[in-house]
Motif scaffolding. Sequence first.
Motif, PDB file in Angstrom:
ATOM      1  N   ASP A 216     -53.590  22.832 -69.818  1.00 49.71           N
ATOM      2  CA  ASP A 216     -52.911  24.117 -69.875  1.00 49.71           C
ATOM      3  C   ASP A 216     -52.825  24.564 -71.335  1.00 49.71           C
ATOM      4  OD1 ASP A 216     -51.089  26.136 -68.384  1.00 49.71           O
ATOM      5  OD2 ASP A 216     -49.936  25.554 -70.149  1.00 49.71           O
ATOM      6  N   LEU A 217     -52.996  25.868 -71.582  1.00 45.76           N
ATOM      7  CA  LEU A 217     -53.023  26.361 -72.959  1.00 45.76           C
ATOM      8  C   LEU A 217     -51.731  26.049 -73.717  1.00 45.76           C
ATOM      9  CD1 LEU A 217     -54.414  27.868 -75.257  1.00 45.76           C
ATOM     10  CD2 LEU A 217     -53.628  30.028 -74.249  1.00 45.76           C
ATOM     11  N   VAL A 218     -50.589  26.169 -73.042  1.00 43.81           N
ATOM     12  CA  VAL A 218     -49.311  25.871 -73.712  1.00 43.81           C
ATOM     13  C   VAL A 218     -49.285  24.424 -74.199  1.00 43.81           C
ATOM     14  CG1 VAL A 218     -46.804  25.606 -73.370  1.00 43.81           C
ATOM     15  CG2 VAL A 218     -47.964  27.659 -72.536  1.00 43.81           C
ATOM     16  N   ASP A 219     -49.722  23.504 -73.358  1.00 41.72           N
ATOM     17  CA  ASP A 219     -49.763  22.080 -73.758  1.00 41.72           C
ATOM     18  C   ASP A 219     -50.714  21.883 -74.939  1.00 41.72           C
ATOM     19  OD1 ASP A 219     -48.015  21.483 -71.711  1.00 41.72           O
ATOM     20  OD2 ASP A 219     -49.620  21.031 -70.273  1.00 41.72           O
ATOM     21  N   ALA A 220     -51.859  22.568 -74.886  1.00 40.99           N
ATOM     22  CA  ALA A 220     -52.845  22.446 -75.972  1.00 40.99           C
ATOM     23  C   ALA A 220     -52.271  22.949 -77.294  1.00 40.99           C
ATOM     24  CB  ALA A 220     -54.114  23.223 -75.613  1.00 40.99           C
ATOM     25  N   ILE A 221     -51.592  24.103 -77.248  1.00 42.67           N
ATOM     26  CA  ILE A 221     -50.988  24.658 -78.472  1.00 42.67           C
ATOM     27  C   ILE A 221     -49.920  23.701 -79.006  1.00 42.67           C
ATOM     28  CG2 ILE A 221     -49.534  26.520 -79.405  1.00 42.67           C
ATOM     29  CD1 ILE A 221     -51.000  28.428 -77.420  1.00 42.67           C
ATOM     30  N   ASN A 222     -49.107  23.166 -78.093  1.00 44.98           N
ATOM     31  CA  ASN A 222     -48.049  22.234 -78.519  1.00 44.98           C
ATOM     32  C   ASN A 222     -48.628  20.964 -79.138  1.00 44.98           C
ATOM     33  OD1 ASN A 222     -45.866  23.849 -77.831  1.00 44.98           O
ATOM     34  ND2 ASN A 222     -45.789  23.076 -75.723  1.00 44.98           N
ATOM     35  N   ASP A 223     -49.775  20.525 -78.627  1.00 47.47           N
ATOM     36  CA  ASP A 223     -50.422  19.317 -79.167  1.00 47.47           C
ATOM     37  C   ASP A 223     -51.018  19.567 -80.559  1.00 47.47           C
ATOM     38  OD1 ASP A 223     -49.799  17.968 -76.921  1.00 47.47           O
ATOM     39  OD2 ASP A 223     -51.817  17.982 -76.040  1.00 47.47           O
ATOM     40  N   CYS A 224     -51.527  20.782 -80.775  1.00 49.06           N
ATOM     41  CA  CYS A 224     -52.341  21.043 -81.971  1.00 49.06           C
ATOM     42  C   CYS A 224     -51.573  21.661 -83.126  1.00 49.06           C
ATOM     43  CB  CYS A 224     -53.480  21.996 -81.629  1.00 49.06           C
ATOM     44  SG  CYS A 224     -54.523  21.357 -80.338  1.00 49.06           S
ATOM     45  N   TYR A 225     -50.531  22.417 -82.815  1.00 48.16           N
ATOM     46  CA  TYR A 225     -49.856  23.153 -83.884  1.00 48.16           C
ATOM     47  C   TYR A 225     -48.370  22.809 -83.910  1.00 48.16           C
ATOM     48  CZ  TYR A 225     -54.203  25.697 -84.171  1.00 48.16           C
ATOM     49  OH  TYR A 225     -55.527  26.012 -84.343  1.00 48.16           O
ATOM     50  N   ASP A 226     -47.697  23.216 -84.985  1.00 46.85           N
ATOM     51  CA  ASP A 226     -46.262  22.951 -85.050  1.00 46.85           C
ATOM     52  C   ASP A 226     -45.549  24.113 -85.742  1.00 46.85           C
ATOM     53  OD1 ASP A 226     -46.935  22.705 -87.696  1.00 46.85           O
ATOM     54  OD2 ASP A 226     -46.673  20.529 -87.772  1.00 46.85           O
ATOM     55  N   GLY A 227     -44.245  23.999 -85.853  1.00 48.93           N
ATOM     56  CA  GLY A 227     -43.447  25.007 -86.545  1.00 48.93           C
ATOM     57  C   GLY A 227     -43.334  26.316 -85.783  1.00 48.93           C
ATOM     58  N   TYR A 228     -42.952  27.355 -86.510  1.00 49.27           N
ATOM     59  CA  TYR A 228     -42.717  28.652 -85.861  1.00 49.27           C
ATOM     60  C   TYR A 228     -44.015  29.303 -85.405  1.00 49.27           C
ATOM     61  CZ  TYR A 228     -37.890  28.236 -87.362  1.00 49.27           C
ATOM     62  OH  TYR A 228     -36.597  27.800 -87.535  1.00 49.27           O
ATOM     63  N   PHE A 229     -45.134  28.986 -86.054  1.00 50.24           N
ATOM     64  CA  PHE A 229     -46.429  29.504 -85.607  1.00 50.24           C
ATOM     65  C   PHE A 229     -46.682  29.038 -84.175  1.00 50.24           C
ATOM     66  CE2 PHE A 229     -51.220  28.878 -85.567  1.00 50.24           C
ATOM     67  CZ  PHE A 229     -51.527  30.219 -85.427  1.00 50.24           C
ATOM     68  N   GLN A 230     -46.475  27.755 -83.940  1.00 46.42           N
ATOM     69  CA  GLN A 230     -46.662  27.195 -82.593  1.00 46.42           C
ATOM     70  C   GLN A 230     -45.677  27.833 -81.593  1.00 46.42           C
ATOM     71  OE1 GLN A 230     -44.318  23.885 -82.091  1.00 46.42           O
ATOM     72  NE2 GLN A 230     -44.398  24.422 -79.940  1.00 46.42           N
ATOM     73  N   GLU A 231     -44.412  27.987 -81.998  1.00 42.22           N
ATOM     74  CA  GLU A 231     -43.409  28.585 -81.083  1.00 42.22           C
ATOM     75  C   GLU A 231     -43.777  30.011 -80.721  1.00 42.22           C
ATOM     76  OE1 GLU A 231     -39.190  28.277 -81.797  1.00 42.22           O
ATOM     77  OE2 GLU A 231     -39.449  26.380 -82.864  1.00 42.22           O
ATOM     78  N   LEU A 232     -44.289  30.754 -81.698  1.00 45.79           N
ATOM     79  CA  LEU A 232     -44.651  32.152 -81.451  1.00 45.79           C
ATOM     80  C   LEU A 232     -45.848  32.246 -80.507  1.00 45.79           C
ATOM     81  CD1 LEU A 232     -44.451  35.177 -81.944  1.00 45.79           C
ATOM     82  CD2 LEU A 232     -45.578  34.868 -84.151  1.00 45.79           C
ATOM     83  N   LEU A 233     -46.874  31.411 -80.723  1.00 46.93           N
ATOM     84  CA  LEU A 233     -48.046  31.418 -79.834  1.00 46.93           C
ATOM     85  C   LEU A 233     -47.640  31.086 -78.400  1.00 46.93           C
ATOM     86  CD1 LEU A 233     -50.724  29.547 -82.017  1.00 46.93           C
ATOM     87  CD2 LEU A 233     -50.433  32.020 -81.752  1.00 46.93           C
ATOM     88  N   VAL A 234     -46.792  30.058 -78.250  1.00 42.24           N
ATOM     89  CA  VAL A 234     -46.333  29.664 -76.910  1.00 42.24           C
ATOM     90  C   VAL A 234     -45.544  30.803 -76.263  1.00 42.24           C
ATOM     91  CG1 VAL A 234     -44.752  28.124 -75.674  1.00 42.24           C
ATOM     92  CG2 VAL A 234     -46.386  27.175 -77.319  1.00 42.24           C
ATOM     93  N   ALA A 235     -44.688  31.459 -77.053  1.00 44.61           N
ATOM     94  CA  ALA A 235     -43.896  32.579 -76.514  1.00 44.61           C
ATOM     95  C   ALA A 235     -44.796  33.692 -75.993  1.00 44.61           C
ATOM     96  CB  ALA A 235     -42.957  33.117 -77.590  1.00 44.61           C
ATOM     97  N   ILE A 236     -45.870  33.994 -76.733  1.00 45.41           N
ATOM     98  CA  ILE A 236     -46.793  35.049 -76.280  1.00 45.41           C
ATOM     99  C   ILE A 236     -47.413  34.651 -74.932  1.00 45.41           C
ATOM    100  CG2 ILE A 236     -48.925  36.321 -76.773  1.00 45.41           C
ATOM    101  CD1 ILE A 236     -48.301  35.873 -79.795  1.00 45.41           C
ATOM    102  N   VAL A 237     -47.887  33.400 -74.845  1.00 44.63           N
ATOM    103  CA  VAL A 237     -48.512  32.929 -73.595  1.00 44.63           C
ATOM    104  C   VAL A 237     -47.514  33.015 -72.440  1.00 44.63           C
ATOM    105  CG1 VAL A 237     -49.563  30.958 -72.411  1.00 44.63           C
ATOM    106  CG2 VAL A 237     -50.130  31.408 -74.813  1.00 44.63           C
ATOM    107  N   LEU A 238     -46.289  32.551 -72.667  1.00 46.22           N
ATOM    108  CA  LEU A 238     -45.274  32.553 -71.606  1.00 46.22           C
ATOM    109  C   LEU A 238     -44.894  33.974 -71.194  1.00 46.22           C
ATOM    110  CD1 LEU A 238     -42.960  29.615 -72.786  1.00 46.22           C
ATOM    111  CD2 LEU A 238     -44.757  29.559 -71.043  1.00 46.22           C
ATOM    112  N   CYS A 239     -44.838  34.895 -72.158  1.00 46.72           N
ATOM    113  CA  CYS A 239     -44.513  36.288 -71.821  1.00 46.72           C
ATOM    114  C   CYS A 239     -45.631  36.952 -71.021  1.00 46.72           C
ATOM    115  CB  CYS A 239     -44.223  37.101 -73.087  1.00 46.72           C
ATOM    116  SG  CYS A 239     -42.594  36.763 -73.781  1.00 46.72           S
ATOM    117  N   VAL A 240     -46.875  36.586 -71.334  1.00 46.45           N
ATOM    118  CA  VAL A 240     -48.002  37.115 -70.545  1.00 46.45           C
ATOM    119  C   VAL A 240     -47.875  36.630 -69.102  1.00 46.45           C
ATOM    120  CG1 VAL A 240     -50.509  37.015 -70.202  1.00 46.45           C
ATOM    121  CG2 VAL A 240     -49.588  37.279 -72.515  1.00 46.45           C
ATOM    122  N   ARG A 241     -47.529  35.369 -68.941  1.00 49.79           N
ATOM    123  CA  ARG A 241     -47.467  34.779 -67.589  1.00 49.79           C
ATOM    124  C   ARG A 241     -46.298  35.313 -66.772  1.00 49.79           C
ATOM    125  NH1 ARG A 241     -48.903  28.581 -69.133  1.00 49.79           N
ATOM    126  NH2 ARG A 241     -51.159  28.876 -69.121  1.00 49.79           N
TER     127      ARG A 241
END
Length: 319
Positions: A216-241
């Motif tokens: 899942d893309l959220v898991d991949a982002i969480n595995d690869c990135y950290d900090g607020y950049f990672q939180e923001l990317l995850v938020a965008i994905v979750l808002c799309v869903r």
Amino acid sequence: QIQGTIFPAPNFNPITDAQLLGGALQGISCEKDVLIDILTQRCNSQRLLIAEAYGDMFGRDLITDLKENLSHHFKEVMVGLMYPPASYDAHEIWHALKGVNTEEKCLIDILASRSNTEIFQMKEAYLMQYNNDLQQDIDSETSGHFRDTLMNLAQGTRMEGYADPSSAAQDAMILWEACQQRTGEHKTMLQMILCNRSYQQLWMVFQEFQNISGQDLVDAINDCYDGYFQELLVAIVLCVRDKPSYFASRLYSAIHDFGFHNKTVIRILIARSEIDLMTIRQRYKERYGKSLFHDIKHFASGHYESALLAICAGDAEDY
């Protein structure tokens, strides 16, 4: 069917409401129940008409009178209800950027979830209220790829309604490579796709990503990135869903992870009250087993609690 909790009041009379508010605010002791009964049971456009009638009637500004007569979080709720949605977003972002510490989570909540139109109106309100350019302020107060992604979202240039199945697999490959390589260039490609593709397109991209990577893309982002950049990317994905699910999880963490983070709870309840707060409440209960109503009751108290619960519009089974 996505829905809010606050609707236009039937048989609405701004002059009567303004009189009642005047009586409640001018008395020896402020009648807070009257404020709650009126301001949480009118939609935003009705509240603005009440403020106008109040000004004509008393020669005073309603927001100023609320600020002078109320205190603490109860004041924040009552005053927050009086801003038009775009002005409220602008107000929250200004304080998030210009406070003692930058409040990154507030920036994420607002910029990851608003439509192009909402972002455009917010930028106009920001300029009017603070005589500053929102993008310049983001540029000077944040940094790195987090800043670049916020700047991209603040342009409000996401495609709308457009979907092209043939390019979805291509975008998914780019996302997958960005999670493997993690160079600056890959981070830029990643945020460009997430900030500019339409929601319909991103649905397909996320599906393709799952097919390519088995993850899942959220898991991949969480595995690869950290900090607020990672939180923001995850938020965008979750808002799309599913935006209501995203806000349900933000409310849950604001209530439980930080010992009740009042600003976050107030902001989400007010901002979503006429959009999808009823749906957020449903997702909250499905996901966490307890109702939002129950959890607010458990942590807040007094008129502050009453105001939040009135915005939540709890059902009998939530008590």
